[in-house]
Design a protein around this motif. Sequence first.
Motif, PDB file in Angstrom:
ATOM      1  N   GLU A   1      31.599  41.217  12.956  1.00 19.16           N
ATOM      2  CA  GLU A   1      31.357  41.205  11.516  1.00 19.16           C
ATOM      3  C   GLU A   1      32.574  41.664  10.731  1.00 19.16           C
ATOM      4  O   GLU A   1      32.772  41.293   9.585  1.00 19.16           O
ATOM      5  N   ASP A   2      33.418  42.520  11.356  1.00 24.30           N
ATOM      6  CA  ASP A   2      34.547  43.094  10.641  1.00 24.30           C
ATOM      7  C   ASP A   2      35.880  42.417  10.979  1.00 24.30           C
ATOM      8  O   ASP A   2      36.913  42.840  10.497  1.00 24.30           O
TER       9      ASP A   2
ATOM     10  N   SER B   1      39.036  40.207  10.966  1.00 23.28           N
ATOM     11  CA  SER B   1      39.823  39.398  10.049  1.00 23.28           C
ATOM     12  C   SER B   1      40.305  38.156  10.794  1.00 23.28           C
ATOM     13  O   SER B   1      40.300  38.124  12.031  1.00 23.28           O
TER      14      SER B   1
ATOM     15  N   LYS C   1      38.954  31.980   9.698  1.00 21.19           N
ATOM     16  CA  LYS C   1      37.959  32.405   8.705  1.00 21.19           C
ATOM     17  C   LYS C   1      36.530  32.135   9.172  1.00 21.19           C
ATOM     18  O   LYS C   1      35.579  32.724   8.650  1.00 21.19           O
TER      19      LYS C   1
ATOM     20  N   SER D   1      33.699  34.900  11.078  1.00 17.53           N
ATOM     21  CA  SER D   1      32.712  35.748  10.412  1.00 17.53           C
ATOM     22  C   SER D   1      31.334  35.095  10.444  1.00 17.53           C
ATOM     23  O   SER D   1      31.186  33.924  10.083  1.00 17.53           O
TER      24      SER D   1
ATOM     25  N   HIS E   1      29.116  35.548   8.434  1.00 18.58           N
ATOM     26  CA  HIS E   1      28.681  35.369   7.049  1.00 18.58           C
ATOM     27  C   HIS E   1      29.197  34.047   6.457  1.00 18.58           C
ATOM     28  O   HIS E   1      28.843  33.697   5.340  1.00 18.58           O
ATOM     29  N   SER E   2      30.029  33.324   7.222  1.00 17.25           N
ATOM     30  CA  SER E   2      30.569  32.073   6.717  1.00 17.25           C
ATOM     31  C   SER E   2      29.463  31.045   6.549  1.00 17.25           C
ATOM     32  O   SER E   2      28.704  30.775   7.472  1.00 17.25           O
TER      33      SER E   2
END
Length: 331
Positions: A21-22, A24, A201, A204, A206-207
């Motif tokens: 989740e964290d 990059s 990207k 994640s 959350h994408s």
Amino acid sequence: MNHGNSKSSVVNELTDLKSVEDVSPGLAVQRAHAVFKSLGLIRPMAELLFKKLMVESPEALLDLLNRILNPERPFVELVFLDTEVAPEASGERAMALNLLLKADDGKVVNIEVQNGASTTPELRAVHSMSRLVYRSLLAGNRYDPLPECILIFMIEGAYFSERDFAHQAFEFLKTPTKSDPELGQCLFPTAPKIHFIEWGKLISPHSSEDSRFKDWVHFLLPQSVEDWERIAGDDPMFSELKKKVERYSADDKFAMQQRAIDEARVAHALEMGGALRRGREEGREEGREEGRADERIVLARAMIADGLEKAAVCRILKVSAEELERMLVRE
């Protein structure tokens, strides 16, 4: 490519990293590089291997294209316009690492892979699109309709840090003027289109794009050895791709070609960076030597993070192994 007992140590390092989740984009790429290095494998997004995989697995390429372009009617067939991956002998024409093809509806698609630190990919994309359109025009005559040209620029990590979305598409659109404030109308139906995919990207959870690219993300940038094994075991297509990755990674000649490409890419970036720095200095002497030293340290650390072996970094920077170690630990 045998890395001995490095697998367990790298896996331990991965376990200590942040939760997914964290992560990059940059850390996601480092994780993936560590996974492949621990397994003694070339990463699938390495330019030479990626082209080999796609040329030999057109069904996988069709799946990837349909996910990225999401056409109204899914592509079911394609023709490769350039399958050359390496010269037959030293000194012959340089290899073409982009992937050029034509889909069954006539669209001409060019796929380019950007590894390492991205340097102005938007400018590179415009140049590539210009060449693609020019080539398409030469294939016919000036009265023929221009085929729809699509460039897919795949970035391993991320570049557009100010933009949240990993998949962005650009084309010729109408812009507002004082007399006509309306915007958004396409110049013509088959106007050239450029797609950027920033795979880092998509790590994640959350994408919003993750569900569409999920399987490919785990194949190209696995965040653990288990992640890599699981995606290959769940889908026959990825299972076959995994076997090809293992086969080419075990080929010493092929691995040497890929390493040479990696080194040449980094050396070119180093040369361009040096030229840019010299242009900016314009005769300034104060702090120049210190600046050069700091730049080499940053470059050395970036190359190591990019997966290059230390011996290769030494050759590129023209330093000894002892000097490199001092550069890597310097504060």
